[in-house]
Scaffold this active site. Structure first.
Site, mmCIF file in Angstrom:
data_model
loop_
_atom_site.group_PDB
_atom_site.id
_atom_site.type_symbol
_atom_site.label_atom_id
_atom_site.label_comp_id
_atom_site.label_asym_id
_atom_site.label_seq_id
_atom_site.Cartn_x
_atom_site.Cartn_y
_atom_site.Cartn_z
ATOM 1 N N ARG A 1 3.255 9.190 11.238
ATOM 2 C CA ARG A 1 2.379 8.965 9.779
ATOM 3 C C ARG A 1 1.119 8.098 10.192
ATOM 4 N NH1 ARG A 1 3.026 4.434 6.079
ATOM 5 N NH2 ARG A 1 2.296 5.150 3.961
ATOM 6 N N HIS B 1 -5.162 4.795 2.750
ATOM 7 C CA HIS B 1 -4.424 3.562 2.843
ATOM 8 C C HIS B 1 -5.316 2.517 3.014
ATOM 9 C CE1 HIS B 1 -0.703 1.861 5.195
ATOM 10 N NE2 HIS B 1 -1.314 1.055 5.112
ATOM 11 N N GLU C 1 1.096 2.675 -1.202
ATOM 12 C CA GLU C 1 1.212 1.530 -1.854
ATOM 13 C C GLU C 1 0.465 1.346 -2.974
ATOM 14 O OE1 GLU C 1 2.049 -1.859 0.561
ATOM 15 O OE2 GLU C 1 3.714 -1.058 1.659
ATOM 16 N N ASN D 1 8.209 2.272 1.243
ATOM 17 C CA ASN D 1 8.028 1.081 2.096
ATOM 18 C C ASN D 1 8.776 0.092 1.865
ATOM 19 O OD1 ASN D 1 6.242 2.981 2.972
ATOM 20 N ND2 ASN D 1 4.452 1.877 2.849
ATOM 21 N N TYR E 1 10.364 -4.036 3.146
ATOM 22 C CA TYR E 1 10.288 -5.006 4.105
ATOM 23 C C TYR E 1 11.448 -6.138 3.906
ATOM 24 C CZ TYR E 1 6.298 -2.966 6.372
ATOM 25 O OH TYR E 1 5.510 -1.754 6.958
ATOM 26 N N GLU F 1 7.749 3.255 5.838
ATOM 27 C CA GLU F 1 7.340 2.031 6.425
ATOM 28 C C GLU F 1 8.631 1.058 6.235
ATOM 29 O OE1 GLU F 1 3.903 -0.228 5.516
ATOM 30 O OE2 GLU F 1 2.899 1.530 5.287
#
Ligand code: FCB
Length: 464
Positions: free
Chosen positions: A77, A121, A174, A303, A305, A369
């Site tokens: 990606r 992005h 995002e 994504n 985290y 991600e």
């Protein structure tokens, strides 16, 4: 022995983004993006770092694809830099810029790696931010509707150049960050702190997504996969109290449903409209817009985290939570942390995946991600040992496996990131790569986590 095996055909990828790795900021006709301007503004990025050179991927692309081939990844990606392929954000394509991505996808295909292209992005051409495109004194950029129209033109241009070689397309990465870190808290480019503009930006990003889906469908073969990547928040309330629950509802509305609802249900969250009534009447959402934003997609990228813990209280302004600053307080989650000071908690990923299974049962999911920054360094022998990253990745892949076992349709996992890179406002100080980059020499050294990931891919699952 393999402890947890993944389904055959599971997509094992790595992810990067143009501004974070490419460098070559002024080459082959590329014009500045809002991140060039922002990073060159003193005080905006730690240590004054910029993406001028970054990991020099523009010149080292072949070496980087070879690294991925060694890892055995099935998918890669990457993002296309808008100001590289359509300088200034309007008009004809820059052939040299497009040629770079043509060479990249050719190289990937020769290495048997599927290209997954993200169109945005965060590197908006600066001219679109600066231009007074609507005759308003308020500035340009995503708060202006025309930016969404420009984005659809750009999407069509890239699709016609690469559509024969790229099967998976992501419109935006995002949009929450682009809207609220860019236009509300101002910690990301373009660094504006205008709550109303940030809400307009969020809508125009959703609109840009929908318009781009149409443009992509028109330009691509029917078999193409068209997707969107959201950084959904795994929101947890501090307690069962009404006030804490309300804080969690607010963060879910602005952080998740402001994107999920227009894209998948063709509506705005009514509670969010009420929460922000003191700021805007949302009249910038025109008739028909929510039909455009909800053009069907083939998959959703998420994504993840770390989780978000909230309670009743207040947060510092400017904040990325317009309309809720006097109602929400962000509480550090307990437990171990990464070098970003982000808590390590793989359950949040599982919770999000299960929520999406229940809410969007027919939408295949991709983890586009996931990864962690640690303070890695090369030891005297040149090796980079990163056991914490291996532990982080193991835990999060185990969470994906658990979700699969519970019937969530997760098709792939893209590790952030292939290379150490320019981590936005943190500059080069935060290393997310599974390949170490010595930015002085640009030497690449696979970390222990790279070997570990290659082994996971080779065995199709997690070792015990
Ligand atoms: C995400 C961004 C990505 C990277 C990671 C750490 O929000 O999409 O570019 O910076 O965070």
């Amino acid at each position: 022995m393999t402890e947890l095996s993944f389904p055959a055909g599971f997509r094992w990828g790595t992810a990067t983004a143009a501004y974070q790795i490419e460098g070559a900021a002024d080459e082959d006709g590329r014009t500045p993006s809002i991140w060039d301007t922002f990073s060159r503004t003193p005080g905006k990025v730690r240590n004054g770092d910029t993406g001028d050179i970054a990991a020099d991927h523009y010149h080292r692309m072949r070496e980087d694809v070879a690294l991925m081939k060694d890892l055995g990844v099935t998918d890669y990606r990457f993002s296309v830099a808008w100001p590289r392929v359509q300088p200034t954000g309007r008009g004809p394509a820059a052939q040299k810029g497009l040629d770079f991505y043509r060479r990249l996808v050719d190289e990937l295909q020769a290495a048997d790696i599927r290209p997954v292209a993200t169109l945005y992005h965060w590197d908006l051409p600066q001219e679109l931010e600066t231009a007074d495109i609507s005759g308003s004194a308020a500035g340009g950029g995503w708060p202006q509707r025309e930016t969404a129209e420009r984005f659809a033109d750009y999407a069509a241009l890239v699709a016609s150049a690469l559509g024969d070689r790229v099967a998976t397309w992501t419109t935006l990465n995002e949009p929450w960050c682009a809207a609220f870190l860019g236009y509300a808290s101002g910690v990301h480019a373009p660094g504006r702190t205008e709550p109303v503009a940030s809400l307009r930006a969020a809508h125009h990003l959703n609109l840009a997504h929908g318009l781009a889906v149409r443009a992509l469908r028109a330009a691509l073969p029917a078999s193409a996969e068209v997707s969107l990547t959201l950084n959904l928040h795994a929101v947890r309330a501090l307690s069962d109290s009404d006030a804490d629950q309300d804080a969690a509802r607010r963060v879910d509305a602005l952080g998740n449903r402001l994107f999920l609802d227009p894209v998948f249900h063709g509506r705005l969250p009514a509670d969010l409209v009420a929460d922000t009534a003191g700021l805007t009447d949302w009249a910038f959402v025109r008739d028909g817009d929510l039909e455009v934003t909800s053009a069907p997609v083939d998959s959703l990228g998420i994504n993840y985290y770390s989780p978000t813990v909230v309670g009743a209280g207040t947060c510092d302004v400017p904040s990325p939570w317009p309309g809720s600053e006097a109602h929400v307080r962000f509480v550090p989650a307990p437990g171990p942390r990464t070098a970003m000071d982000w808590p390590v908690d793989a359950d949040g990923l599982y919770e999000l995946l299960v929520r999406l299974r229940d809410e969007l049962p027919s939408v295949p999911l991709l983890v586009t991600e996931n990864g962690a920054a640690y303070d890695d360094y090369a030891d005297p022998s040149g090796a980079v040992h990163d056991p914490e990253r291996v532990a982080y990745l193991h835990a999060h892949l185990a969470a994906v496996h658990r979700a699969l076992a519970d019937g969530v349709d997760v098709r792939g996992y893209f590790l952030w990131s292939l290379l150490d890179n320019f981590e936005w406002a943190y500059g080069y100080g935060k290393r997310f790569g599974i390949v170490h980059v010595d930015f002085a020499s640009q030497r690449r050294t696979p970390k222990d986590s790279a070997r570990w990931y290659a082994d996971v891919i080779a065995r199709g699952g997690l070792p015990s």
